[in-house]
Structures are given as structure tokens and as C-alpha cells.
Write an enzyme that holds these catalytic residues in place. Structure first.
Site, PDB file in Angstrom:
ATOM      1  N   CYS A  12       0.835  -1.184   0.000  1.00 15.79           N
ATOM      2  CA  CYS A  12       0.000   0.000   0.000  1.00 15.79           C
ATOM      3  C   CYS A  12       0.884   1.253   0.000  1.00 15.79           C
ATOM      4  CB  CYS A  12      -0.958   0.088   1.182  1.00 15.79           C
ATOM      5  SG  CYS A  12      -2.210  -1.174   1.190  1.00 15.79           S
ATOM      6  N   ARG A  42       4.304  -0.575  -4.535  1.00 11.16           N
ATOM      7  CA  ARG A  42       3.925  -0.986  -3.180  1.00 11.16           C
ATOM      8  C   ARG A  42       2.607  -1.751  -3.145  1.00 11.16           C
ATOM      9  NH1 ARG A  42       6.754   1.659   0.761  1.00 11.16           N
ATOM     10  NH2 ARG A  42       5.123   1.210   2.262  1.00 11.16           N
ATOM     11  N   TRP A  96      -2.560  -2.827  -1.714  1.00 17.92           N
ATOM     12  CA  TRP A  96      -2.208  -4.248  -1.709  1.00 17.92           C
ATOM     13  C   TRP A  96      -3.160  -4.855  -0.683  1.00 17.92           C
ATOM     14  CZ3 TRP A  96      -0.321  -8.084   1.601  1.00 17.92           C
ATOM     15  CH2 TRP A  96       0.288  -9.186   0.986  1.00 17.92           C
ATOM     16  N   ASN A 122      -2.240   2.653   5.196  1.00 19.70           N
ATOM     17  CA  ASN A 122      -1.319   1.549   4.893  1.00 19.70           C
ATOM     18  C   ASN A 122      -1.054   0.842   6.211  1.00 19.70           C
ATOM     19  OD1 ASN A 122       0.884  -0.073   4.149  1.00 19.70           O
ATOM     20  ND2 ASN A 122       2.333   1.616   4.324  1.00 19.70           N
ATOM     21  N   GLY A 123      -1.493  -0.408   6.330  1.00 20.80           N
ATOM     22  CA  GLY A 123      -1.300  -1.142   7.580  1.00 20.80           C
ATOM     23  C   GLY A 123      -2.534  -1.971   7.885  1.00 20.80           C
ATOM     24  N   GLU A 150      18.102 -17.763  -5.110  1.00 16.85           N
ATOM     25  CA  GLU A 150      17.719 -16.442  -5.622  1.00 16.85           C
ATOM     26  C   GLU A 150      17.260 -16.538  -7.080  1.00 16.85           C
ATOM     27  OE1 GLU A 150      17.022 -13.714  -4.401  1.00 16.85           O
ATOM     28  OE2 GLU A 150      17.311 -12.195  -5.933  1.00 16.85           O
ATOM     29  N   LYS A 186      13.606 -15.393  -8.252  1.00 14.44           N
ATOM     30  CA  LYS A 186      13.396 -14.370  -9.285  1.00 14.44           C
ATOM     31  C   LYS A 186      12.445 -14.904 -10.365  1.00 14.44           C
ATOM     32  CE  LYS A 186      15.239 -10.903  -7.903  1.00 14.44           C
ATOM     33  NZ  LYS A 186      14.675 -11.357  -6.705  1.00 14.44           N
ATOM     34  N   GLU A 244       8.904 -15.173  -9.046  1.00 15.59           N
ATOM     35  CA  GLU A 244       8.290 -13.863  -8.798  1.00 15.59           C
ATOM     36  C   GLU A 244       7.790 -13.193 -10.068  1.00 15.59           C
ATOM     37  OE1 GLU A 244      10.403 -11.589  -5.105  1.00 15.59           O
ATOM     38  OE2 GLU A 244      11.644 -11.884  -6.856  1.00 15.59           O
ATOM     39  N   HIS A 288      18.592 -36.546  -4.057  1.00 14.86           N
ATOM     40  CA  HIS A 288      17.787 -37.022  -2.925  1.00 14.86           C
ATOM     41  C   HIS A 288      16.327 -36.590  -3.038  1.00 14.86           C
ATOM     42  CE1 HIS A 288      21.389 -38.453  -1.009  1.00 14.86           C
ATOM     43  NE2 HIS A 288      21.934 -37.245  -1.072  1.00 14.86           N
ATOM     44  N   LYS A 340       6.519  -4.652  -2.948  1.00 11.20           N
ATOM     45  CA  LYS A 340       7.951  -4.506  -2.701  1.00 11.20           C
ATOM     46  C   LYS A 340       8.285  -4.501  -1.222  1.00 11.20           C
ATOM     47  CE  LYS A 340      12.136  -2.694  -4.287  1.00 11.20           C
ATOM     48  NZ  LYS A 340      12.675  -4.032  -4.543  1.00 11.20           N
TER      49      LYS A 340
END
Ligand code: G6P
Length: 616
Positions: A2, A27, A74, A100-101, A489, A493, A496, A512, A611
Site C-alpha cells: 500500500c 507498493r 495491496w 497503509n497497515g 535467488e 526471481k 516472482e 535425494h 515490494k
């Protein structure tokens, strides 16, 4: 997670509010909206989807006012609908609010307000807070309290449990805006007879570089001429105006297709900036100004604990490897979210580092507070000056890579790897590393921007590979030792930004379990440095080839592979172990970026992600 913007000044608020939202869209992008004080009322537009949808929606309105608020969402409480989009307006039409929260006790407040006759048109916790302010405002109006707009926001916030960054306007307080924060970032931009509040500097930097980083529990009251800051208990707070060191250029695409692409290619310069001024004069070690820790204290540390989330956690894993390898001090790298609740035993004198690009990730902040509560010293590796994490730690190292806007972290990650490598050197030179080895290490670090440049030159080759493999739906990323976190990573990536299922694994562990996934439909990306375990990695590649798995091999220049083993080969320059993870990261970034582009994905705004994640 947000983004909020608020404006008070002389210009048309809607233009500035929408421009700010565009800069904060990373955001959250489930919905967007704005509300402007006009005449005796509030002009409101909101719409699900991107800010682009709001722009179209806003054209149906005539926004003329000079005070307003806006939001990009968001979703947490309530689905992605127009009704749940912010701003929310109180049922009496007097108050509009963006948030935001999360207001955790919203259900009990809602029950109370319904009892008082307030009605709700959304499922959000935010609308509850908005109506609670309206309730206190209406009460104060009856009693003739003069500063009742500000007072009613304060009163409502005293009852709100949870986290918030809010901006509020009121039909009966033209030209005024009240904003407050607890657990969510909020910055006040101080312009020339205009003020902007925003979740991030990016939203206000084109108007002013003078900012006040608000702290938790602070409330700012803005009028067209001035602002004042108080606490919820009405105590005055002296505002400290800081100057932001970067300008709007840093937050522009500058000809790149995406911020992710721009930030990948910015890495040589970003790494230079992270290193600048951080080597000793004799060129044998790294030095950091902000650790607030002398050599004697440093010598006494018996363990390092690195905490972070997502990509930052991968950087923690690399720091663990390098510090243990070069400084021979035990290190624990943990997910911040797990550490916080695990309550594991700690050694006698550990030093904590939290890693966070944004400095606002709530899980990392929670872990930091938990470690501090237990009486430990906590330092931060952080990219955002004035962030909550930067403020709450006992010291730390700023990354200095400028704003990172692409949701998938790139330049912030390699900078965290670099700082982890520099820390390893710093600690190693206080212990057993020789002067000569220190000099060699420093030279390797100084050379890393050039090595990264050389890998970036291979972008067209990596793009061509990406286009050949973009149709696959499963990938494995395999690496060992310091490159195992880079395999993680690489997989993250790809997940995402291209929504392809990918797993990162230690190469030897592949046999394994994940080997069951291998077929001609599941390519494996191998990270193969020149090292003493080169032959072991070769065996892992053989095992994949034996099962007809396609292989994309990222290997040190000069490594020889038997014919047919590497279907695709991407080379990286031979380099010092300390910088190997940085150099090996570049191809996996480019590979995932170009695959996502080939699949037509919205690289900078991947679905469901934000983000900076400011909820648990
Ligand atoms: C979110 C982002 C990730 C990021 C993580 C930690 O999940 O989508 O890209 O790595 O948060 O962010 P931080 O700002 O703490 O480094």
C-alpha cells in the site's frame, strides 16, 4: 505494501496525488483512488486495478481542489473491489482517509460504531478507522472543541491497535490534512508553500528534497502555510528536516523497458557506491563508519546472527558462508519471521545484523525488536535512509544504491552480497587473515564492478537462451556452497516475475528428491564455478543429462565440459571467492528477466507481490 500520498498546497491536488501514486505503485496495485476537498464536500474516485485505471476513472470527475489524499492498495482486509479501494469516506461524509497497515481490533470498533448508527460500505478495517475519527469529530463539534479535527484523529488512533500510516482530510477543515504513523512508513516533504506526505520519498522527490521522516506515534498537522508534529498524547515534537541525496532522475526509467532492467544494468555503479570510502588506507581491510562498535567489542563476538526475508535472506546466507569461511566465526542466518517466534538458544555474545532493502519489512522489524528486547545489539544492512529499521537498530551500514523500484530486488541484493563480503573481510582481518590476503581480497572487491560489466555484456546471449526456454513451466536452479543461495535467488526471481515453478537446491541434494522432476520438460540451471568441487558438479550435470533434462550451465570461463553436457553455456569471469556470488547472480537475474519478458509478464509489478511487506 500500500502506498499513500497526501497533498496540501496551491496546486491542483489531483495531478500531484496521481503522479505520486505512479511512483508508489510498486507498493501495491490491486486498486487505486483519490479524494480531494472541494466546495463543501469530498470529490472521490477509486477503481480496482492499476493507477492507469484510476486515471481513466478520474476523467469522469472535475478535480479542482488543492488538498487531497490518494492510495494504491495491496489488499489485506477485504477482496479487490471498488468498494474496498481507498480512500474511504465516513458514513456522515465528513472524513476521508487512506491507510497503509492493519487495524487489528477493527471488529470490536465496528460493532461499537454500528451501535452508534454508523454504516459501512466496505469490508475493510480502514473504513472502521475512518468512521471512528468521524465519531470523535462529531462529538467534538457538539462540545465546540476548536482543534477538533486534529484532536479527533488523535483520539481515534489511541483506540486503534495494529499498524498504520494514514492521511486524513475533513470537509470542515479546508486546507488541512492530518497524517500519522505507527509501524508503516510516512515521510513529510516540505516544499515551497506546499506539503506532501507519502509512504516513500519517490512520491515527493519531484517537488522537494527536504523531508521529515516521521516516527512511530507521531501525528503531523498540515495547513497551507505550516506544519506541526505532536505525539498521540499531544506532546510537541521538534521536526528535523533532512535532505534527500538523490533526485527524480534516479526514480525514472531513463529509456529502459522496466525498472528491473534498469536496476540490473545499474549494478556496476551501485556496487561502486556501496564500497565508496569503505576501505582502510593501507588497502588491506574494509571499514564502516556506522557500526558503533570498537575493535575490542568486535573481537569478543562469538557468533553473528543474520536475519532477513525473501531476497535479503539469500544475502544473509551468503554472508554466513563468507564470514565462516574467511573469519572462522560461527554464523547463523535465519528467516526473520522464523527467528522471531522460534525462541532458540543464543550464544553468550552474538552480534545481530538485519538485512532489508526497504527497512520497513515488518517480519524483519519484529525480529529486530525481539533481539533488542533480549538485550542484544542489532545492526542493519539497509538501503533506505530514515527507514524504521535504520532508526531502531544500534547502527549499521547503508547500501547507498539509490531507490530500487522494481518489485524483484536486483541491485539491492548484489549490494547486500558485497557488504556481507566486506564484513567478512573486516572480521577476518581482526582475526587471522594476513595483510597480503587482505590486500588481495580488497583488490577483488574493487574489481567487482568491472566483472559485473563483463557479465552484463552477455545480455543478448542470455536473452536468446531465455527465449528458447520461456515456454517451460518448471525449472531447477542448482549450486553449491556460496552459490547455493544464488540458486535459491535464481529460482525466486523466476517464480516472482514469470510465474514459473522453480526450485533452488544444493546441487548434490538434487539426487535425494528433485531428480524425480527431471525430464526433457524441466530445465536445470547449474552454477558451476572453477573450484575443488568442479568434478562433483559435473557429476550432478551428468545425472540430469542421463534423464534427458535440458541444462543451462553458468560456469567460470575456461571450465571444460564433455560434449553434450551443457545445452547452453553462459560464462562468468574467473574471480575471488568473495565476489563469486555477486558475479554469478547477474546471469540468473538476466535469465529470469528475459524469460518473464518473453512470456509477456508485467515484470515490475508481478501479481500478488509488493515490494515492501508491512504486514506479518
Ligand atoms: C518482499 C519483496 C522481496 C524482498 C522482501 C524483503 O517480499 O517482494 O523482493 O526481498 O520483501 O524486503 P526488504 O525490503 O526487507 O529487503
Amino acid at each position: 505494501m500500500c502506498g499513500i500520498v497526501g497533498y496540501v498546497g496551491r496546486q491542483k491536488a489531483s495531478t500531484i496525488l496521481i503522479e505520486g501514486l505512479k511512483r508508489l505503485e510498486y507498493r501495491g496495485y490491486d486498486s487505486a483512488g483519490l479524494a480531494v476537498l472541494q466546495g463543501d464536500g469530498i470529490e472521490l474516485a477509486k477503481k480496482t486495478g492499476r493507477v492507469g485505471n484510476l486515471v481513466k476513472e478520474a476523467k469522469k470527475h472535475r478535480f479542482t481542489g488543492t488538498t487531497g489524499i490518494s492510495h494504491t492498495r495491496w489488499a489485506t482486509h477485504g477482496g479487490v473491489t471498488d468498494a474496498n479501494a481507498h480512500p474511504h469516506v465516513s458514513s456522515d461524509g465528513r472524513i476521508a482517509l487512506v491507510h497503509n497497515g492493519v487495524i487489528e481490533n477493527y471488529l470490536s470498533i465496528k460493532k461499537f460504531l454500528i451501535g452508534k448508527g454508523y454504516t459501512f460500505s466496505s469490508e475493510t478495517d480502514t473504513e472502521v478507522l475512518c468512521n471512528l475519527i468521524a465519531y470523535h469529530f462529531a462529538k467534538a463539534t457538539k462540545t465546540g472543541d476548536e482543534s477538533h479535527f486534529l484532536g479527533s484523529v488523535r483520539k481515534a488512533l489511541r483506540h486503534a491497535e495494529g499498524t498504520y500510516g494514514i492521511a486524513v482530510i475533513c470537509t470542515e477543515a479546508p486546507g488541512e490534512l492530518v497524517a500519522a504513523r505507527k509501524g508503516s512508513p510516512l515521510i513529510l516533504g516540505v516544499g515551497d508553500n506546499e506539503f506532501i506526505v507519502a509512504s516513500d520519498v519517490a512520491a515527493l522527490i519531484s517537488h522537494t528534497q527536504n523531508v521529515v521522516y516521521l516516527k512511530d506515534g507521531e501525528v503531523v498537522h498540515i495547513t497551507p502555510k505550516e506544519f506541526s508534529i505532536t505525539t498521540l498524547d499531544e506532546e510537541d515534537v521538534e521536526a528535523v528536516v533532512d535532505r534527500v541525496t538523490w533526485d527524480i532522475e534516479a526514480a525514472e526509467l531513463n529509456g529502459h523497458a522496466h525498472f528491473m532492467e534498469k536496476e540490473i544494468f545499474e549494478q556496476p555503479a551501485a556496487l561502486e557506491n556501496s564500497m565508496r570510502g569503505r576501505f582502510s588506507e593501507d588497502g588491506s581491510t574494509a571499514k564502516f563508519g556506522g557500526l558503533n562498535l570498537g575493535p575490542v567489542e568486535f573481537r569478543q563476538i562469538d557468533r553473528f546472527v543474520f536475519l532477513g526475508c525473501g531476497t535479503a535472506w539469500h544475502a544473509c546466507l551468503v554472508a554466513e558462508h563468507l564470514i565462516e569461511r574467511f573469519a572462522r566465526v560461527p554464523v547463523e542466518a535465519d528467516y526473520a519471521s522464523e527467528f522471531r517466534y522460534r525462541n532458540g538458544p543464543l550464544s553468550g555474545n552474538p552480534l545481530f545484523f538485519v538485512m532489508s532493502q526497504s527497512g520497513e519489512t515488518i517480519d524483519t522489524l519484529g525480529a529486530l525488536r525481539e533481539a533488542k528486547r533480549k538485550g542484544y545489539k542489532v545492526l542493519a544492512i539497509n538501503n533506505t535512509v530514515g527507514s524504521t529499521i535504520a532508526r531502531e537498530t544500534d547502527g549499521g551500514i547503508y547500501q547507498h544504491v539509490g531507490p530500487e523500484i522494481g518489485v524483484a530486488s536486483t541491485k539491492a541484493f548484489t549490494s547486500q552480497l558485497l557488504i556481507g563480503a566486506m564484513l567478512a573481510l573486516h572480521v577476518a582481518r581482526m582475526r587471522d587473515m594476513s595483510f597480503a590476503d587482505g590486500v588481495e581480497y580488497v583488490n577483488a572487491l574493487k574489481g567487482v564492478p568491472d566483472l559485473v560489466r563483463r557479465v552484463l555484456e552477455q545480455a543478448p546471449h542470455i536473452k536468446a537462451i531465455a527465449q528458447r526456454y520461456a515456454h517451460h513451466t518448471d525449472f531447477l536452479f542448482l549450486g553449491r556452497l556460496s552459490l547455493f543461495p544464488i540458486a535459491l535467488e535464481g529460482a525466486l526471481k523466476l517464480k516472482e516475475i514469470s510465474y514459473i515453478h522453480a526450485e533452488g537446491y544444493p546441487a548434490a541434494e538434487m539426487k535425494h528428491g528433485p531428480i524425480a522432476l527431471i525430464s526433457e520438460k524441466c530445465p536445470s540451471v547449474f552454477l558451476v564455478p572453477k573450484s575443488e568441487i568442479f568434478n562433483k558438479l559435473l557429476s550432478s550435470i551428468q545425472e540430469v543429462k542421463a534423464r534427458r533434462g535440458p541444462t543451462i550451465v553458468i560456469a567460470t570461463e575456461g571450465c571444460e565440459f564433455p560434449p553434450g553436457l551443457a545445452d547452453e553455456l553462459i560464462t562468468i569471469p574467473d574471480c575471488h571467492e568473495a565476489v563469486l556470488p555477486i558475479v554469478a547472480t547477474i546471469p540468473v537475474q538476466l535469465l529470469s528477466y528475459y524469460i518473464a519478458c518473453a512470456r509477456g509478464c508485467d515484470v515490475d509489478k508481478p501479481r500478488n507481490l509488493a515490494k515492501s511487506v508491512t504486514v506479518e
